[in-house]
Design a protein around this motif. Structure first.
Motif, PDB file in Angstrom:
ATOM      1  N   ILE A  27      -8.904  13.777 -20.684  1.00 37.63           N
ATOM      2  CA  ILE A  27      -7.862  12.755 -20.862  1.00 37.63           C
ATOM      3  C   ILE A  27      -8.227  11.778 -21.974  1.00 37.63           C
ATOM      4  O   ILE A  27      -7.368  11.271 -22.678  1.00 37.63           O
ATOM      5  N   ASP A  28      -9.513  11.528 -22.169  1.00 36.81           N
ATOM      6  CA  ASP A  28      -9.939  10.584 -23.203  1.00 36.81           C
ATOM      7  C   ASP A  28      -9.689  11.095 -24.617  1.00 36.81           C
ATOM      8  O   ASP A  28      -9.715  10.324 -25.567  1.00 36.81           O
ATOM      9  N   LYS A  29      -9.450  12.396 -24.777  1.00 35.73           N
ATOM     10  CA  LYS A  29      -9.153  12.974 -26.089  1.00 35.73           C
ATOM     11  C   LYS A  29      -7.658  13.103 -26.338  1.00 35.73           C
ATOM     12  O   LYS A  29      -7.236  13.577 -27.388  1.00 35.73           O
ATOM     13  N   ARG A  64      -5.608   1.601 -21.629  1.00 37.17           N
ATOM     14  CA  ARG A  64      -6.893   1.838 -22.283  1.00 37.17           C
ATOM     15  C   ARG A  64      -7.916   0.894 -21.666  1.00 37.17           C
ATOM     16  O   ARG A  64      -7.699  -0.302 -21.553  1.00 37.17           O
ATOM     17  N   ASP A  65      -9.050   1.479 -21.257  1.00 31.82           N
ATOM     18  CA  ASP A  65     -10.165   0.731 -20.678  1.00 31.82           C
ATOM     19  C   ASP A  65     -11.382   1.047 -21.531  1.00 31.82           C
ATOM     20  O   ASP A  65     -12.073   2.042 -21.297  1.00 31.82           O
ATOM     21  N   GLY A  66     -11.610   0.247 -22.566  1.00 31.29           N
ATOM     22  CA  GLY A  66     -12.668   0.562 -23.523  1.00 31.29           C
ATOM     23  C   GLY A  66     -12.299   1.812 -24.289  1.00 31.29           C
ATOM     24  O   GLY A  66     -11.248   1.887 -24.913  1.00 31.29           O
ATOM     25  N   ASN A  67     -13.153   2.823 -24.221  1.00 36.34           N
ATOM     26  CA  ASN A  67     -12.883   4.101 -24.897  1.00 36.34           C
ATOM     27  C   ASN A  67     -12.202   5.111 -23.993  1.00 36.34           C
ATOM     28  O   ASN A  67     -12.056   6.268 -24.356  1.00 36.34           O
ATOM     29  N   HIS A  68     -11.813   4.689 -22.807  1.00 37.53           N
ATOM     30  CA  HIS A  68     -11.238   5.610 -21.829  1.00 37.53           C
ATOM     31  C   HIS A  68      -9.754   5.339 -21.610  1.00 37.53           C
ATOM     32  O   HIS A  68      -9.313   4.192 -21.644  1.00 37.53           O
ATOM     33  N   LEU A  69      -9.003   6.412 -21.365  1.00 39.10           N
ATOM     34  CA  LEU A  69      -7.602   6.298 -20.974  1.00 39.10           C
ATOM     35  C   LEU A  69      -7.538   6.446 -19.466  1.00 39.10           C
ATOM     36  O   LEU A  69      -8.162   7.339 -18.897  1.00 39.10           O
ATOM     37  N   ARG A  70      -6.781   5.580 -18.822  1.00 37.57           N
ATOM     38  CA  ARG A  70      -6.650   5.596 -17.368  1.00 37.57           C
ATOM     39  C   ARG A  70      -5.177   5.736 -16.994  1.00 37.57           C
ATOM     40  O   ARG A  70      -4.357   4.915 -17.394  1.00 37.57           O
ATOM     41  N   PRO A  71      -4.830   6.783 -16.229  1.00 35.21           N
ATOM     42  CA  PRO A  71      -3.443   6.910 -15.768  1.00 35.21           C
ATOM     43  C   PRO A  71      -3.046   5.737 -14.886  1.00 35.21           C
ATOM     44  O   PRO A  71      -3.878   5.217 -14.130  1.00 35.21           O
TER      45      PRO A  71
END
Length: 108
Positions: A27-29, A64-71
């Motif tokens: 998911i992060d990509k 977006r949570d830093g470098n991460h995507l969160r549903p």
């Protein structure tokens, strides 16, 4: 912000559109678009010769949570992190990716 998700045609694993015709189990990509460009992103994800790598592509909301995507929704958080019960609990599409495991072919 929204991304495109679907299920991998080969095995049903959850995948995300990374742009340029590429899909990823991470998911992060995923390629994210602001809400006013989300429909164009969905249309781009559906371009190509059949069969497409993903079945049932849809837009989902993420933060977006830093470098991460969160549903945003619980349903999509569960899809991103894998089943919550049973022998496959905690397994994601990354675990089922034969290329990552160095396996040319496999059966499920």
């Amino acid at each position: 912000m929204q991304i495109v998700t679907g299920n991998r045609l080969r095995d049903g694993a959850v995948i995300y559109f990374a742009g340029a015709g590429e899909w990823t189990p991470s998911i992060d990509k995923a390629l994210a678009a602001e809400d006013d460009h989300a429909n164009a992103l969905l249309a781009e994800a559906q371009v190509g010769l059949p069969p497409l790598p993903a079945v049932g592509p849809i837009l989902i909301e993420v933060t977006r949570d830093g470098n991460h995507l969160r549903p945003v929704t619980l349903r999509e958080r569960i899809r991103a992190s894998g089943p919550t019960t049973g022998p496959m609990a905690g397994h994601t599409a990354l675990d089922a990716n034969p290329a990552a495991a160095g396996v040319d072919d496999y059966s499920i």
